[in-house]
Design an enzyme around this catalytic site. Sequence first.
Site, PDB file in Angstrom:
ATOM      1  N   LYS A 120       0.782  -1.307   0.000  1.00  0.00           N
ATOM      2  CA  LYS A 120      -0.010   0.032  -0.120  1.00  0.00           C
ATOM      3  C   LYS A 120       1.033   1.387   0.016  1.00  0.00           C
ATOM      4  O   LYS A 120       0.773   2.276  -0.649  1.00  0.00           O
ATOM      5  CB  LYS A 120      -0.810   0.077   1.186  1.00  0.00           C
ATOM      6  CG  LYS A 120      -1.861   1.278   1.430  1.00  0.00           C
ATOM      7  CD  LYS A 120      -2.730   1.138   2.452  1.00  0.00           C
ATOM      8  CE  LYS A 120      -2.046   1.297   3.697  1.00  0.00           C
ATOM      9  NZ  LYS A 120      -1.692   2.936   3.900  1.00  0.00           N
ATOM     10  N   ASP A 138      -6.453   0.940   1.067  1.00  0.00           N
ATOM     11  CA  ASP A 138      -6.509   0.790   2.458  1.00  0.00           C
ATOM     12  C   ASP A 138      -7.949   0.672   3.250  1.00  0.00           C
ATOM     13  O   ASP A 138      -8.668  -0.031   2.260  1.00  0.00           O
ATOM     14  CB  ASP A 138      -6.267   2.111   3.113  1.00  0.00           C
ATOM     15  CG  ASP A 138      -7.319   3.351   2.790  1.00  0.00           C
ATOM     16  OD1 ASP A 138      -8.287   3.150   2.188  1.00  0.00           O
ATOM     17  OD2 ASP A 138      -7.314   4.299   3.442  1.00  0.00           O
TER      18      ASP A 138
END
Length: 214
Positions: A120, A138
């Site tokens: 991420k 997320d």
Amino acid sequence: MNATKRRALYETLQSLNPHPKPELEFTSPFELLIAVMLSAQATDVSVNKATRKMFPVANTPDKLLALGEESVADYIRTIGLYRSKARNVIATCEILLAQYGGEVPHTREALEGLPGVGRKTANVVLNIAFGQPTIAVDTHIFRVANRTGLAPGKDVRAVEAALEKFTPPEFRQDAHHWLILHGRYVCKARRPECWHCAIEPLCEYRPKTPPPDL
């Protein structure tokens, strides 16, 4: 959600925010990298409060390395997991100086090789700092993608793959910005605010949440 609705959803979010910006504060790819590393399991607000004090003192790999782990920890003490994050920041600075001339690398593989940098974080840096059309997933984006029907998936990698597959190319660069902001401020975890959601007519979530006074 079919292709027509997906396009309409992105067009709606784009019309509301044509040039979305991250809420983390930074002035260089390195500052962005550090800020995103610190934001894991923490709010952007808390990270900004810490980096507003730390970056004016040390905002390059050599300066942070000279500052040392304990001083970095003191600056970020109000952020969750601050000790392990301080350790990762210092280790990352060492690698950047030793292997990349103090510059932030431009590839996911190299970024994920840095301590405290996962997929991420790498995707965020590649997208924002280097203009690559990556989509960082997320908890907010995972929720919005599943709840709306935009790109359902049982884990973040599945949602990322679905978003990459189904997001029209012209929306790829800004897609994760729109979705994270929508999840943060409208499509909230406990009580989505459907009553003022611009994409509510396209959303496949049932039942819709009524206003608080109803």
